[in-house]
Design an enzyme around this catalytic site. Structure first.
Site, PDB file in Angstrom:
ATOM      1  N   GLU A  63       0.859  -1.187   0.000  1.00  0.00           N
ATOM      2  CA  GLU A  63       0.000   0.000   0.000  1.00  0.00           C
ATOM      3  C   GLU A  63       0.891   1.231   0.000  1.00  0.00           C
ATOM      4  OE1 GLU A  63      -3.788   2.144   2.171  1.00  0.00           O
ATOM      5  OE2 GLU A  63      -3.016   0.292   3.017  1.00  0.00           O
ATOM      6  N   CYS A 250      -6.914   1.519   2.289  1.00  0.00           N
ATOM      7  CA  CYS A 250      -7.780   2.691   2.376  1.00  0.00           C
ATOM      8  C   CYS A 250      -7.730   3.569   1.129  1.00  0.00           C
ATOM      9  CB  CYS A 250      -7.405   3.527   3.598  1.00  0.00           C
ATOM     10  SG  CYS A 250      -8.020   2.840   5.150  1.00  0.00           S
ATOM     11  N   ASN A 382     -12.623  -2.919  -0.028  1.00  0.00           N
ATOM     12  CA  ASN A 382     -11.639  -3.017   1.042  1.00  0.00           C
ATOM     13  C   ASN A 382     -12.228  -2.472   2.338  1.00  0.00           C
ATOM     14  OD1 ASN A 382      -8.661  -3.078   2.080  1.00  0.00           O
ATOM     15  ND2 ASN A 382      -9.381  -1.018   2.549  1.00  0.00           N
ATOM     16  N   GLU A 383     -12.478  -3.351   3.293  1.00  0.00           N
ATOM     17  CA  GLU A 383     -12.862  -2.951   4.652  1.00  0.00           C
ATOM     18  C   GLU A 383     -14.092  -2.048   4.712  1.00  0.00           C
ATOM     19  OE1 GLU A 383      -9.721  -1.371   6.966  1.00  0.00           O
ATOM     20  OE2 GLU A 383      -8.473  -3.138   6.768  1.00  0.00           O
TER      21      GLU A 383
END
Length: 828
Positions: A63, A250, A382-383
């Site tokens: 990331e 994120c 993602n999440e």
């Protein structure tokens, strides 16, 4: 990554001093006081069938966090090379961030720009110059190495440019001159460093009026010639990862989903969209990174695919599902935009795998790679903390991908934590829809990892498989790596469920850190492996193909009742507390405080500003985090705690603590946490926190809440306004002795992997169950003090190789205290 996806993640990473919490305690075996060795037994059952371990078991997750790309893996040495930094990206940024100017140099944004996606350029008059300071302490060069300079320039009349590379002690290479004339043109030169320095500066001086853009300095010596910083790429390759998950956590599903707008010319703070990141670098639109800085996209999707291929790893990209995460929690209802993103994802698969005759396969070939990249897995989302909204969109992505590319494994996820309402709902939806694989993420304390070796033992063998895409304990000390190693033995034992796993994050530039811990640390001239890296490397390079079932004796432990004082705290909130009482199980009053007098019963151990106001104990600093005050005796147990709490202002709710031993060891009921979206009970062990129970919910400002906590033995029941909110029993042992045995089909080796996360040596009787093996095993050992941390100058945790000649059908081996040991035993 993944951040701050939940408030807990930041809390977990930092102590009151801003450093990572650095210790945890493993209960000593009952006989450890008498001697330095404890006795265990490992029994192997080669006749039983263990789980098959896929070749994809362990990989890495990249990331762009902690300056992992620009200033990191991407080898560009010039910071803000295209003058696109902006206050929209970071309030401290301007187009001239990292540049010093002399004369009349100025940043310009008009129709004379280089192209529509590279909008700001530099205008210099004759006699003016600009100097770039690079990253960290400056531009780093090594004596004898070649560095390629390039610049795009435009000049109505011929203008000579003098380019120099120097530090405070003088020139680092001979000066170079290029002459710009006419419209935008790329000019190049090369430097050969005459000295080694980490403090260099690159200066471009103009003899006449000229416009400049994309001022670049790249080392010629990059990983396999593909533009990536060699030492970092080599460290990643040395892990021998089976996959690379990218481009992040994120930053994938935050920001605007609309993307770059050619008509208006700019759309800042976009979600990461792959089409922005391919093609010539001067035509890639820069973007604001979720982590607070600007990303150039010099390291883009093509480079990610190429790097995966270079290290022999499977590429695993993640695309946004149009439900934002990481605290934003919004779902896009624009159907046309959703369809565009779905089509973009289909185009991505074509870019990776399509023939050169296809539209996107042709673009890949034009970039230099006519052969396909063999994409087989792709993550959507993602999440997301809105599981129903996410899954409605995920199903549309999956249907479109399966219709056109049925061989692609489409990966869903289960939100940002290992438990809780989001996790439960997401898993329910994934199971009902027969999803192939679910991406789980969690960052927990070392104790949690020691307690949850059996996490996947009870997962449905007929349900979705697990991709453990992000996990780590809260530190880079060896004790953290030990706890992760212990947990990984459970991942391998459950390899029929856990098909992929990657520690996160991968990289951190020591001067630009948004998240701790991290696997590989670096600055502008050096890099070093964390203790966690050494554990990951040991497991990745010694996986095996199948688990050989085995059992081991456990460590005796004594679990007394939950004991400790009580506490009050806030997080980014002002709150008032009143009518605190603690009553023993026998009815005796242990504490009573209505704050009609002073606060002398309370000890202030955190931040914030506490005072008595109108008969209440009030914390007034709405920006302060973890403002703990405590009262009582750490030996208290079996009691009832009552508190009246009122939120006055701020982002969150309130925190009521029990079982408080000290500033790093306690439980607290976190009401209205995570930006006032969830409530949870968290346990802190030596500063690292784990969530024991959580539910969605918020706290109203100005409303008084009655909070009651009943502690009996290791059972805790929580009441909110007289109604039971939840309960839990904290009786899981933090087992320090863990093992798994696997077999390598190619070599025939049996690999005995043992983690001993305690001070005492573990004298262990090993019964191979009749396996016919050689008498000598190759041994790799990681052993260090629990608090040992690798740094740029000191490698405290490193593997030691040896041999052991005492292998037999039954033999004894002593595993050192605080160690990870792998015995590779050849078969006869």
């Amino acid at each position: 990554m993944s951040r701050p996806r939940t408030r807990t993640r930041w809390r977990l990473s930092l102590t009151a001093t801003g450093l990572l919490a650095a210790s945890f305690v493993i209960p000593a075996p009952v006989n450890a006081a008498a001697e330095d060795t404890t006795d265990y037994a490992i029994t192997v059952d080669p006749k039983a069938s263990g789980a098959k371990i896929d070749d994809t078991m362990y990989g890495v997750f990249f990331e762009d966090i902690n300056r992992a790309a620009d200033g990191g893996l991407y080898s560009e040495l010039v910071q803000n090379r295209s003058f696109e930094y902006s206050t929209d990206d970071n309030r401290s940024y301007t187009p001239l961030t990292s540049w010093a100017t002399s004369g009349t140099a100025k940043a310009v944004n008009d129709d004379g720009r280089l192209n529509a996606r590279n909008r700001t350029y530099l205008s210099l008059d004759g006699g003016s110059s600009v100097t770039n300071s690079g990253y960290n302490t400056g531009i780093s060069v090594e004596e004898g190495k070649v560095y390629n300079f390039s610049v795009w320039a435009r000049a109505e009349q011929a203008s000579a440019l003098t380019v120099t590379l120097a530090d405070s002690e003088g020139a680092l290479a001979g000066a170079r001159r290029v002459t710009a004339r006419g419209g935008w043109t790329k000019y190049t030169a090369k430097f050969t460093a005459t000295r080694t320095s980490a403090n260099g500066r690159l200066t471009v001086a103009a003899e006449g009026p000229v416009a400049l853009d994309m001022i670049s300095l790249l080392p010629r010596d990059t990983y396999k010639g593909h533009g990536l910083r060699k030492d970092l790429a080599q460290k990643i390759a040395a892990l021998d990862p089976s996959f690379v998950r990218f481009p992040g956590g994120c930053l994938v599903n935050t920001g605007s989903m609309e993307g770059y707008d050619e008509a208006s010319g700019w759309q800042r703070k976009r979600s990461y969209q792959w089409k922005d990141t391919i093609g010539p670098v001067e035509q890639r639109a820069t973007n604001a990174n979720f982590w607070g800085y600007n990303q150039s996209y010099g390291l883009g999707y093509y480079e990610y695919f190429q790097f995966s291929e270079d290290i022999g790893a499977m590429p695993l990209p993640v695309v946004p599902a149009l439900v934002t995460g990481c605290g934003q929690n919004k779902a896009t209802d624009d159907d046309a935009l959703l369809k565009r993103h779905i089509q973009d994802t289909l185009d991505l698969i074509e870019f990776a795998n399509g023939p050169v005759t296809s539209e996107w396969g042709k673009k890949r070939a034009q970039m230099g790679h006519p052969k396909p990249f063999h994409l087989t897995h792709l993550g959507v989302g993602n999440e997301e903390n809105l599981p129903n909204e996410f899954f409605a969109r995920f199903k549309q992505f999956r249907a479109a991908i399966e219709a056109k590319y049925p061989d692609i494994t489409v990966i869903s996820n289960s939100g940002p934590d290992d438990t809780g309402s989001t996790f439960d709902t997401a898993w329910k939806l994934n199971r009902e829809a027969n999803v192939d694989m679910v991406d789980e993420h969690y960052y927990n304390s070392p104790q949690w990892f020691l307690q949850n070796n059996d996490r996947y033992d009870s997962y449905d063998r007929n349900g979705p498989k697990v991709f453990l895409g992000e996990y780590a304990s809260q530190g880079n000390a060896f004790k953290n790596a030990l706890s992760e190693a212990a947990f990984m033995t459970g991942l391998e034992r459950n390899a029929d469920i856990v098909k992929l796993a990657s520690y996160a994050p991968l990289l951190a530039n020591e001067d630009y850190v948004q998240w701790r811990p991290d696997m590989i640390w670096f600055n502008n001239h050096a890099s070093w492996n964390s203790a966690n890296y050494e554990v990951q490397k040991l497991f990745m390079r010694n996986v095996g193909d199948r688990v050989v079932p085995s059992t081991a004796t456990g460590t005796p432990s004594l679990n007394g009742p939950i004991s400790g004082a009580v506490g009050l705290s806030t997080w980014a909130t002002s709150a008032a507390y009143d009518d605190v009482s603690v009553t023993g199980a026998d009815g005796a009053t242990l504490l009573s405080d209505d704050f009609s007098g002073d606060a002398s019963k309370w000890t202030h151990t955190g931040g914030g500003s506490w005072s008595i106001q109108d008969g209440q104990y009030v914390q007034t600093d709405a920006a302060a985090e973890n403002t703990m005050v405590s009262a009582g005796d750490p030996a208290w147990h079996d009691y009832d705690l009552h508190v009246k709490a009122t939120k006055k202002s701020g982002k969150e709710g309130f925190l009521v603590a029990f079982g408080v031993k000290d500033t790093g060891n306690y439980y607290w009921w976190n009401l209205g946490g995570w930006n006032n979206t969830q409530s949870a009970v968290e346990q802190a062990v030596d500063g690292g926190k784990s969530t024991l129970i959580s539910k969605a919910g918020s706290v109203e400002t100005g409303r008084a809440y009655d909070i009651d906590i009943k502690v009996r033995g290791r059972q805790v029941t929580l009441y909110l306004d007289g109604k039971e909110w939840g309960s839990f029993t904290d009786n899981k042992p933090a087992e320090p002795f863990r093992q798994v045995v696997t077999r390598d089909a190619k070599s025939g080796d049996v690999i005995v992997k043992v983690v001993n996360a305690q001070a005492a040596d573990a004298r262990t009787a090993i019964d191979l169950g009749g396996l016919k093996t050689a008498k000598t095993a190759a041994v790799t050992t990681l052993k260090a003090a629990p608090d040992a941390v690798n740094t740029e100058k000191e490698t405290a945790v490193a593997p030691v190789k040896s041999t052991f000649a005492g292998v037999a059908g039954k033999f004894t081996y002593t595993f050192p205290g605080n160690s990870v040991t792998f015995l590779r035993i050849p078969r006869k």
